[in-house]
Design a protein around this motif. Structure first.
Motif, PDB file in Angstrom:
ATOM      1  N   PRO A  37      -7.245  10.044   1.354  1.00  0.00           N
ATOM      2  CA  PRO A  37      -6.612  10.033   0.031  1.00  0.00           C
ATOM      3  C   PRO A  37      -7.098  11.184  -0.852  1.00  0.00           C
TER       4      PRO A  37
ATOM      5  N   SER B 129       0.852  -1.183   0.000  1.00  0.00           N
ATOM      6  CA  SER B 129       0.000   0.000   0.000  1.00  0.00           C
ATOM      7  C   SER B 129       0.892   1.239   0.000  1.00  0.00           C
TER       8      SER B 129
ATOM      9  N   GLN C   6      -6.919   8.413   7.347  1.00  0.00           N
ATOM     10  CA  GLN C   6      -6.668   8.205   5.921  1.00  0.00           C
ATOM     11  C   GLN C   6      -7.583   9.124   5.124  1.00  0.00           C
TER      12      GLN C   6
ATOM     13  N   ARG D 106       2.280   0.314   4.364  1.00  0.00           N
ATOM     14  CA  ARG D 106       2.142   1.653   3.791  1.00  0.00           C
ATOM     15  C   ARG D 106       3.520   2.303   3.834  1.00  0.00           C
TER      16      ARG D 106
ATOM     17  N   THR E 153      -2.353   7.203   1.189  1.00  0.00           N
ATOM     18  CA  THR E 153      -3.707   7.072   1.750  1.00  0.00           C
ATOM     19  C   THR E 153      -3.941   8.064   2.888  1.00  0.00           C
ATOM     20  N   TYR E 154      -2.874   8.600   3.482  1.00  0.00           N
ATOM     21  CA  TYR E 154      -3.029   9.566   4.569  1.00  0.00           C
ATOM     22  C   TYR E 154      -3.346  10.968   4.063  1.00  0.00           C
TER      23      TYR E 154
ATOM     24  N   CYS F  82       1.706   5.456   1.723  1.00  0.00           N
ATOM     25  CA  CYS F  82       1.445   6.558   2.648  1.00  0.00           C
ATOM     26  C   CYS F  82       0.515   7.582   2.033  1.00  0.00           C
TER      27      CYS F  82
ATOM     28  N   ARG G 204      -6.462   2.506  -0.795  1.00  0.00           N
ATOM     29  CA  ARG G 204      -7.306   2.455   0.405  1.00  0.00           C
ATOM     30  C   ARG G 204      -8.444   1.446   0.205  1.00  0.00           C
TER      31      ARG G 204
ATOM     32  N   ASN H 126       3.454   0.867   8.848  1.00  0.00           N
ATOM     33  CA  ASN H 126       4.153   1.890   8.075  1.00  0.00           C
ATOM     34  C   ASN H 126       5.615   1.493   7.928  1.00  0.00           C
TER      35      ASN H 126
END
Length: 329
Positions: free
Chosen positions: A137, A116, A135, A167, A120-121, A118, A146, A250
């Motif tokens: 996106p 996946s 999250q 992520r 998505t944050y 980062c 996501r 992460n």
């Protein structure tokens, strides 16, 4: 030996994952349609060409190799393109993942390690992001990742699919032996663009934005060495082999480097000047994105030992010099 199906195994990160899987005693089977991957990078196990949307082909490969787990890298990943062609990203990334997970469940392969992002944050400036951060996106690429995370959660509840989701932030470097490296068409990543500029393959490296609220005015990002990254993926396979539950991690160093710091370090590593142009900010570029990776360190025992700027640039430069920075096929 235990077989792992590696989707996207002909790509940058996937090919490095195949190398460390083979070194750890696994048999990595690359499944890739070669739209963005390279046949020349498949060196560490069998290759099966196919598309994630081709369910019959997936069923054939699962039946032939009976993998114990899937390591899922295959995805389109260009943020800009995802904004102009969202359907392409939802079809390839989300529908392709749905096809893959259904084929895996049908074959009785219930362990998935998923690549996946980062992204998505979303845009959360100045915050050290961890797995509990919201999250949000901002583009179709991030939204598709996501959605795949949610899909894994749903299939876990209904079919017992177990997953380790990683992520991660900016990936750089190459394997120390210089066998494989980073090459995209088009290229959008800082380090290969910088090395191309050093080598005269492009006129200059453009720095997008020099007026950010950072010590030198350029964006700050968390960089992780590709070999550190794929080591974590092997630890993820072992986590699932040990019967532990689904988990999100992460992967970053917790330390950010600015664009100018990366450029300056490249000059000292290569002993060459980087020709640069200063451009305007790009829409959506956050000032600073840094990852908190304490969970991966504590629970997986992961250590990003190679993720210094000097090592990442030196390893990338070695492969760049060995291959002129590209694959031929």
């Amino acid at each position: 030996m235990t077989t792992i199906l590696v989707t996207g195994g002909a790509g940058y990160i996937g090919s490095h994952a195949c190398k460390v899987l083979a070194a750890a005693g696994y048999t990595p089977v690359t499944y890739d349609n070669l739209d963005t991957g390279w046949r020349d990078s498949v060196k560490f196990g069998p290759f099966e060409q196919g598309d994630l949307l081709d369910r019959d082909r997936l069923d054939q490969v699962f039946a032939a190799y009976r993998p114990a787990a899937v390591m899922h890298f295959a995805a389109l990943s260009q943020v800009g393109e995802s904004m102009t062609e969202p359907g392409k990203y939802w079809r390839n990334n989300v529908c392709g993942s749905l096809s893959l997970f259904e084929a895996a469940i049908h074959a009785g392969c219930l362990d998935v390690v998923f690549s996946s992002t980062c992204a998505t944050y979303g845009e959360q400036d100045g915050v050290v992001l961890d797995e509990d951060s919201a999250q949000q996106p901002l583009n179709s690429y991030a939204a598709s990742k996501r959605a795949i995370e949610d899909m894994l959660d749903n299939f876990g509840a209904s079919h017992g699919l177990r997953s380790v989701i990683f992520r991660y932030f900016n990936v750089a470097g190459a394997d120390p032996e210089g066998e494989i490296g980073e090459f995209h068409q088009p290229e959008t990543h800082l380090v290969p663009l910088m090395l191309d500029a050093i080598d005269g393959k492009r006129d200059a490296l453009t720095i997008f934005g020099t007026d950010y609220d950072t010590p030198d005015g350029t964006c700050i990002r968390d960089y992780v060495h590709v070999m550190d990254l794929v080591d974590a993926h092997v630890l993820g396979v072992k986590w699932l082999e040990d019967g532990r539950g689904s988990r999100v991690f992460n992967l970053g160093t917790g330390t950010g480097f600015s664009v100018r710091e990366v450029v300056d370090k490249s000059g000292s590593v290569t002993n060459r000047e980087v020709p640069i142009l200063e451009g305007a900010r790009r829409p959506g570029d956050a000032t600073a994105l840094v990852s908190g990776s304490q969970r991966a360190m504590t629970e997986l025992g992961w250590r990003p030992t190679r993720s210094t700027l000097e090592t990442m640039i030196a390893d990338a430069w070695r492969w760049h010099q060995n291959t002129s920075g590209h694959y031929s096929a």
